[in-house]
Scaffold this active site. Structure first.
Site, PDB file in Angstrom:
ATOM      1  N   LEU A 183       0.802  -1.221   0.000  1.00 29.62           N
ATOM      2  CA  LEU A 183       0.000   0.000   0.000  1.00 29.62           C
ATOM      3  C   LEU A 183       0.838   1.277   0.000  1.00 29.62           C
ATOM      4  O   LEU A 183       0.313   2.371   0.197  1.00 29.62           O
ATOM      5  CB  LEU A 183      -0.980  -0.020   1.180  1.00 29.62           C
ATOM      6  CG  LEU A 183      -1.936  -1.216   1.176  1.00 29.62           C
ATOM      7  CD1 LEU A 183      -2.811  -1.204   2.419  1.00 29.62           C
ATOM      8  CD2 LEU A 183      -2.777  -1.268  -0.085  1.00 29.62           C
ATOM      9  N   CYS A 184       2.144   1.155  -0.244  1.00 28.67           N
ATOM     10  CA  CYS A 184       3.011   2.332  -0.326  1.00 28.67           C
ATOM     11  C   CYS A 184       2.862   2.998  -1.695  1.00 28.67           C
ATOM     12  O   CYS A 184       2.673   2.331  -2.704  1.00 28.67           O
ATOM     13  CB  CYS A 184       4.474   1.938  -0.128  1.00 28.67           C
ATOM     14  SG  CYS A 184       4.921   1.678   1.577  1.00 28.67           S
ATOM     15  N   HIS A 185       2.992   4.316  -1.686  1.00 31.24           N
ATOM     16  CA  HIS A 185       2.943   5.088  -2.927  1.00 31.24           C
ATOM     17  C   HIS A 185       4.318   5.096  -3.587  1.00 31.24           C
ATOM     18  O   HIS A 185       5.344   5.129  -2.890  1.00 31.24           O
ATOM     19  CB  HIS A 185       2.544   6.546  -2.637  1.00 31.24           C
ATOM     20  CG  HIS A 185       1.160   6.688  -2.123  1.00 31.24           C
ATOM     21  ND1 HIS A 185       0.841   6.512  -0.794  1.00 31.24           N
ATOM     22  CD2 HIS A 185       0.005   6.982  -2.752  1.00 31.24           C
ATOM     23  CE1 HIS A 185      -0.460   6.697  -0.637  1.00 31.24           C
ATOM     24  NE2 HIS A 185      -0.986   6.990  -1.810  1.00 31.24           N
ATOM     25  N   ASP A 211      23.536 -11.934   3.430  1.00 29.31           N
ATOM     26  CA  ASP A 211      23.688 -12.734   2.223  1.00 29.31           C
ATOM     27  C   ASP A 211      25.151 -12.893   1.826  1.00 29.31           C
ATOM     28  O   ASP A 211      25.597 -13.983   1.488  1.00 29.31           O
ATOM     29  CB  ASP A 211      22.900 -12.109   1.073  1.00 29.31           C
ATOM     30  CG  ASP A 211      23.036 -12.910  -0.208  1.00 29.31           C
ATOM     31  OD1 ASP A 211      22.771 -14.132  -0.169  1.00 29.31           O
ATOM     32  OD2 ASP A 211      23.403 -12.328  -1.242  1.00 29.31           O
ATOM     33  N   MET A 239       8.730   4.450   5.441  1.00 26.71           N
ATOM     34  CA  MET A 239       8.866   3.076   4.938  1.00 26.71           C
ATOM     35  C   MET A 239      10.100   2.926   4.052  1.00 26.71           C
ATOM     36  O   MET A 239      10.757   1.880   4.069  1.00 26.71           O
ATOM     37  CB  MET A 239       7.598   2.650   4.180  1.00 26.71           C
ATOM     38  CG  MET A 239       6.374   2.516   5.078  1.00 26.71           C
ATOM     39  SD  MET A 239       6.636   1.486   6.552  1.00 26.71           S
ATOM     40  CE  MET A 239       7.117  -0.064   5.829  1.00 26.71           C
TER      41      MET A 239
END
Length: 158
Positions: free
Chosen positions: A75-77, A128, A113
Site C-alpha cells: 500500500l506504499c505510494h 547474504d 517506509m
C-alpha cells in the site's frame, strides 16, 4: 489513538488517497544492527571477503531498496525521492554493524517506509554476502529514528 489509515470503513486494505495533501519537505531516518562473530566483522573491515566490498554492496542495495519500496510494500505510494543515504558503521567492541538511512523528498506522503526498507535490505545484503562464513548472524533493532514533515509533525525516537 489515531485510526489505521490503510483500512477502509469495511475493514479492507486500502491505499490512502493523498491527492488533496500539500507538498511539504519530508525526511526520515532509520537504523538497524547486524551482529556477528568478531572474525566475520574483521574480514569485512579488512576487505578480505571473497565476494568483494561488503559495505559498498550493502549501501547500494539499501539505496536501491528505498527507491523500490512501493513495489515491496503493497500500500506504499511510488515516490520521487530526492535524497537517499545509507551509512554503515563497524562497531568492533560489540561485533556489530550499525546501518543508518536518510530518505528525503518534497511530496504528499512520508518516507518512513523507504528509510526502514533501506536499512532492512542493507542488513539482509550483509547477511547474504557473509552467510557462507557465518550463518548465525542476527539482524535486530530495525526502527525509525526520526521523521519530519507532514500533518503528524516531527517525531524523534526515545
Amino acid at each position: 489513538m489515531t485510526e489505521f489509515t490503510h483500512i477502509n470503513q469495511n475493514g479492507e486494505a486500502n491505499m490512502v488517497d493523498v491527492s488533496g495533501k500539500q507538498d511539504t519537505v519530508r525526511e526520515a531516518r532509520a537504523e538497524a544492527f547486524i551482529s556477528m562473530n568478531a572474525e566475520t566483522l574483521q574480514m569485512i573491515i579488512a576487505g578480505n571477503h571473497h565476494k568483494g566490498d561488503v559495505f559498498a554492496t550493502a549501501r547500494i542495495a539499501g539505496i536501491q531498496a528505498a527507491k523500490r519500496t512501493w513495489e515491496l510494500i503493497p500500500l506504499c505510494h511510488p515516490l520521487l525521492l530526492s535524497k537517499i543515504e545509507v551509512n554503515l558503521t563497524a562497531l568492533p567492541e560489540t561485533h556489530q554493524v550499525r546501518i543508518e538511512s536518510l530518505c528525503k523528498l518534497t511530496g504528499k506522503t512520508g518516507v518512513e517506509m523507504e528509510a526502514l526498507t533501506a536499512v532492512s535490505v542493507a542488513a539482509l545484503t550483509i547477511y547474504d554476502m557473509c552467510k557462507a562464513v557465518q550463518k548465525d548472524m542476527v539482524i535486530s533493532q530495525v526502527r525509525l529514528l526520526e521523521k519530519c514533515g507532514g500533518k503528524s509533525g516531527h517525531f524523534i525516537a526515545a
